[in-house]
Design a protein around this motif. Sequence first.
Motif, PDB file in Angstrom:
ATOM      1  N   UNK A 161       0.830  -1.206   0.000  1.00 16.70           N
ATOM      2  CA  UNK A 161       0.000   0.000   0.000  1.00 16.70           C
ATOM      3  C   UNK A 161       0.864   1.256   0.000  1.00 16.70           C
ATOM      4  N   UNK A 162       1.983   1.217   0.714  1.00 16.95           N
ATOM      5  CA  UNK A 162       2.854   2.395   0.755  1.00 16.95           C
ATOM      6  C   UNK A 162       3.691   2.493  -0.515  1.00 16.95           C
ATOM      7  N   UNK A 163       4.388   1.422  -0.870  1.00 14.31           N
ATOM      8  CA  UNK A 163       5.328   1.484  -1.983  1.00 14.31           C
ATOM      9  C   UNK A 163       4.778   1.091  -3.329  1.00 14.31           C
ATOM     10  N   UNK A 164       3.620   0.468  -3.358  1.00 13.66           N
ATOM     11  CA  UNK A 164       3.101  -0.048  -4.620  1.00 13.66           C
ATOM     12  C   UNK A 164       2.469   0.990  -5.526  1.00 13.66           C
ATOM     13  N   UNK A 165       2.294   2.198  -5.031  1.00 16.64           N
ATOM     14  CA  UNK A 165       1.766   3.237  -5.907  1.00 16.64           C
ATOM     15  C   UNK A 165       0.596   4.014  -5.357  1.00 16.64           C
ATOM     16  N   UNK A 166       0.548   4.242  -4.024  1.00 11.50           N
ATOM     17  CA  UNK A 166      -0.557   5.021  -3.459  1.00 11.50           C
ATOM     18  C   UNK A 166      -0.103   6.301  -2.775  1.00 11.50           C
ATOM     19  N   UNK A 167       1.066   6.288  -2.096  1.00 13.37           N
ATOM     20  CA  UNK A 167       1.477   7.517  -1.406  1.00 13.37           C
ATOM     21  C   UNK A 167       2.929   7.902  -1.661  1.00 13.37           C
ATOM     22  N   UNK A 168       3.656   7.141  -2.469  1.00 15.58           N
ATOM     23  CA  UNK A 168       5.022   7.537  -2.832  1.00 15.58           C
ATOM     24  C   UNK A 168       4.957   8.190  -4.213  1.00 15.58           C
ATOM     25  N   UNK A 169       5.251   9.485  -4.315  1.00 17.31           N
ATOM     26  CA  UNK A 169       5.005  10.216  -5.574  1.00 17.31           C
ATOM     27  C   UNK A 169       5.623   9.579  -6.804  1.00 17.31           C
ATOM     28  N   UNK A 170       6.878   9.096  -6.695  1.00 19.41           N
ATOM     29  CA  UNK A 170       7.519   8.545  -7.882  1.00 19.41           C
ATOM     30  C   UNK A 170       6.964   7.167  -8.253  1.00 19.41           C
ATOM     31  N   UNK A 171       6.152   6.559  -7.386  1.00 17.20           N
ATOM     32  CA  UNK A 171       5.559   5.257  -7.700  1.00 17.20           C
ATOM     33  C   UNK A 171       4.198   5.398  -8.364  1.00 17.20           C
ATOM     34  N   UNK A 172       3.567   6.564  -8.220  1.00 22.20           N
ATOM     35  CA  UNK A 172       2.221   6.736  -8.780  1.00 22.20           C
ATOM     36  C   UNK A 172       2.195   7.691  -9.978  1.00 22.20           C
ATOM     37  N   UNK A 173       3.351   7.905 -10.575  1.00 28.24           N
ATOM     38  CA  UNK A 173       3.426   8.772 -11.757  1.00 28.24           C
ATOM     39  C   UNK A 173       2.538   8.283 -12.904  1.00 28.24           C
ATOM     40  N   UNK A 174       2.469   6.960 -13.211  1.00 28.01           N
ATOM     41  CA  UNK A 174       1.605   6.532 -14.324  1.00 28.01           C
ATOM     42  C   UNK A 174       0.144   6.954 -14.162  1.00 28.01           C
ATOM     43  N   UNK A 175      -0.412   6.749 -12.965  1.00 28.36           N
ATOM     44  CA  UNK A 175      -1.810   7.128 -12.729  1.00 28.36           C
ATOM     45  C   UNK A 175      -1.978   8.639 -12.799  1.00 28.36           C
ATOM     46  N   UNK A 176      -1.024   9.385 -12.237  1.00 35.14           N
ATOM     47  CA  UNK A 176      -1.105  10.842 -12.284  1.00 35.14           C
ATOM     48  C   UNK A 176      -1.001  11.349 -13.716  1.00 35.14           C
ATOM     49  N   UNK A 177      -0.115  10.732 -14.503  1.00 34.46           N
ATOM     50  CA  UNK A 177       0.092  11.174 -15.881  1.00 34.46           C
ATOM     51  C   UNK A 177      -1.143  10.924 -16.739  1.00 34.46           C
ATOM     52  N   UNK A 178      -1.759   9.754 -16.606  1.00 40.48           N
ATOM     53  CA  UNK A 178      -2.905   9.419 -17.454  1.00 40.48           C
ATOM     54  C   UNK A 178      -4.094  10.299 -17.109  1.00 40.48           C
ATOM     55  N   UNK A 179      -4.149  10.799 -15.860  1.00 47.21           N
ATOM     56  CA  UNK A 179      -5.251  11.667 -15.445  1.00 47.21           C
ATOM     57  C   UNK A 179      -4.890  13.149 -15.540  1.00 47.21           C
ATOM     58  N   UNK A 180      -3.633  13.442 -15.858  1.00 45.53           N
ATOM     59  CA  UNK A 180      -3.213  14.827 -16.002  1.00 45.53           C
ATOM     60  C   UNK A 180      -3.194  15.597 -14.701  1.00 45.53           C
ATOM     61  N   UNK A 181      -2.795  14.930 -13.584  1.00 41.93           N
ATOM     62  CA  UNK A 181      -2.731  15.605 -12.286  1.00 41.93           C
ATOM     63  C   UNK A 181      -1.303  15.544 -11.750  1.00 41.93           C
ATOM     64  N   UNK A 182      -1.022  16.376 -10.754  1.00 40.24           N
ATOM     65  CA  UNK A 182       0.295  16.422 -10.132  1.00 40.24           C
ATOM     66  C   UNK A 182       0.482  15.185  -9.240  1.00 40.24           C
ATOM     67  N   UNK A 183       1.553  14.383  -9.445  1.00 38.33           N
ATOM     68  CA  UNK A 183       1.742  13.185  -8.618  1.00 38.33           C
ATOM     69  C   UNK A 183       1.905  13.504  -7.137  1.00 38.33           C
ATOM     70  N   UNK A 184       2.482  14.656  -6.809  1.00 38.25           N
ATOM     71  CA  UNK A 184       2.640  15.018  -5.397  1.00 38.25           C
ATOM     72  C   UNK A 184       1.291  15.371  -4.769  1.00 38.25           C
ATOM     73  N   UNK A 185       0.417  16.001  -5.537  1.00 36.39           N
ATOM     74  CA  UNK A 185      -0.926  16.285  -5.045  1.00 36.39           C
ATOM     75  C   UNK A 185      -1.698  14.987  -4.829  1.00 36.39           C
ATOM     76  N   UNK A 186      -1.540  14.040  -5.740  1.00 37.63           N
ATOM     77  CA  UNK A 186      -2.191  12.737  -5.599  1.00 37.63           C
ATOM     78  C   UNK A 186      -1.672  12.011  -4.362  1.00 37.63           C
ATOM     79  N   UNK A 187      -0.367  12.068  -4.142  1.00 37.48           N
ATOM     80  CA  UNK A 187       0.217  11.421  -2.963  1.00 37.48           C
ATOM     81  C   UNK A 187      -0.313  12.060  -1.678  1.00 37.48           C
ATOM     82  N   UNK A 188      -0.408  13.396  -1.658  1.00 39.36           N
ATOM     83  CA  UNK A 188      -0.941  14.079  -0.461  1.00 39.36           C
ATOM     84  C   UNK A 188      -2.396  13.690  -0.201  1.00 39.36           C
ATOM     85  N   UNK A 189      -3.172  13.569  -1.261  1.00 40.50           N
ATOM     86  CA  UNK A 189      -4.588  13.231  -1.097  1.00 40.50           C
ATOM     87  C   UNK A 189      -4.759  11.790  -0.604  1.00 40.50           C
TER      88      UNK A 189
END
Length: 465
Positions: free
Chosen positions: A417-445
């Motif tokens: 849950x932590x490292x697989x792509x929910x709260x580490x910004x560099x791990x959730x870049x694909x989801x952020x990119x496809x949705x056009x949002x900031x990965x750091x904002x996604x990690x904070x949320x």
Amino acid sequence: MGIELAWLHGLYVLFVLGIIFMMVMRRDTSLISIVGIALLGLVATGSVTTAIGGIFGSFIYAITELLPTILVICIIVAMSHVLTDTGVNETMIRPMTHLVRNATLAYWVIGIVMMVISWFFWPSPAVALVGAVMLPVALRAGLPAIGVAVAMNLFGHGIALSGDFVIQGAPTLTAKAAGIPVNDVISASIPLVIVMGVVTTITAFWYLRKDMKIGIVPAPGKDTSIPDTVFTSAKVPLRDGVRRSLALFVPILFALDVVAMFAFDLRGGDATALVGGTALLILIIATMLAHQKKGLEQVTTHLIQGFQFGFKVFGPVIPIAAFFYMGDSGFLKVFGEVLPSGSHGIVNDLGVALAQAIPISKEVAALTVSAVGVITGLDGSGFSGITLAGSLAQLFATALGAGAATLTALGQISAIWVGGGTIIPWALIPAAAICGVDPFELARRNLYPVAIGLLVTTIVAMFLL
């Protein structure tokens, strides 16, 4: 022999702490793992050549243990490439868009679709697929792009990947590190995955709705532009009838796999083999229908793509898995019968010593395993640390005398849950990119919902021990 065994235990603990520290510092742990294997072999055998050869032997052992998991993921990804290129994946989930009538339905429908697809196709390929098809529909229904990214993250890289009930990559890694059957880990993880998933997704949705009401997250208008990353056209078009037939054929085959798993009690390696064989069959059929005369060559091309992805993901995992396998039966397989007759393996010995030296409770064990899972997930991989979580779970279970499966599942859930792509910004870049949002904002949320979910899940695990 007593001094030698004490040296082995001390070295093992020292390198475990070193690996945890490097993960906290977001540095690679492969070198430390390799040095640790060599020093353990040197202390146990007294031979430099055996210790150096043991590094290679430990890699062979780790790859042998992980090969079925690596192969099935490679084949699943290769199949996903074919289905995406031909537009079959898009056709499969297009009917789900009719259920998206408002922002609430958009959040839950996208999440559930992402979860189901991730169980069978792995979250990474699923992100592009779900984003491409569902994002435009969700925006028109009133769900902001950040809400789509949150749903895909939590349901895909969170719930689906942390349980991994179909492909069984994650539970295989943790189970082997803990020295227990994969089925035990999967069974123990079901209530924990449910608790973690329910608490986290509901909390995230509550925060999102609250922020939408007060204007922190503006609701999209009907004329909202779609990010350029979204694509909906097939690279290798199929005839409509063939594409629709494949879109129906693929889920039916995987549904039959699930039925067969229950009907014939297929678990662990047998279940993985069934899923892998089915994916390979779909890959061949779809490729031959799409490319016809060039199909033979394209099958190989897609397999190469899958293998490149699989070994890229597991490349960093193999050295650290090799080290933690040395804490159990892997040590004897690589270096031979070099441990004293009274030893039950390095980790088990440490567990017994821990039980005698410190009064270990189930609360302390659950909190420690969960915390270590979180720490190992900080490198943004999720998978690199779950072998450590499994090894630590075995250590505490030996001290407690029970609870190995529950502790292993808890460590697996925390790390992924932590490292697989929910709260580490560099791990959730694909989801952020496809949705056009900031990965750091996604990690904070995602941070507060995931933290609350982990706390509740750890407390539940204490009662299950």
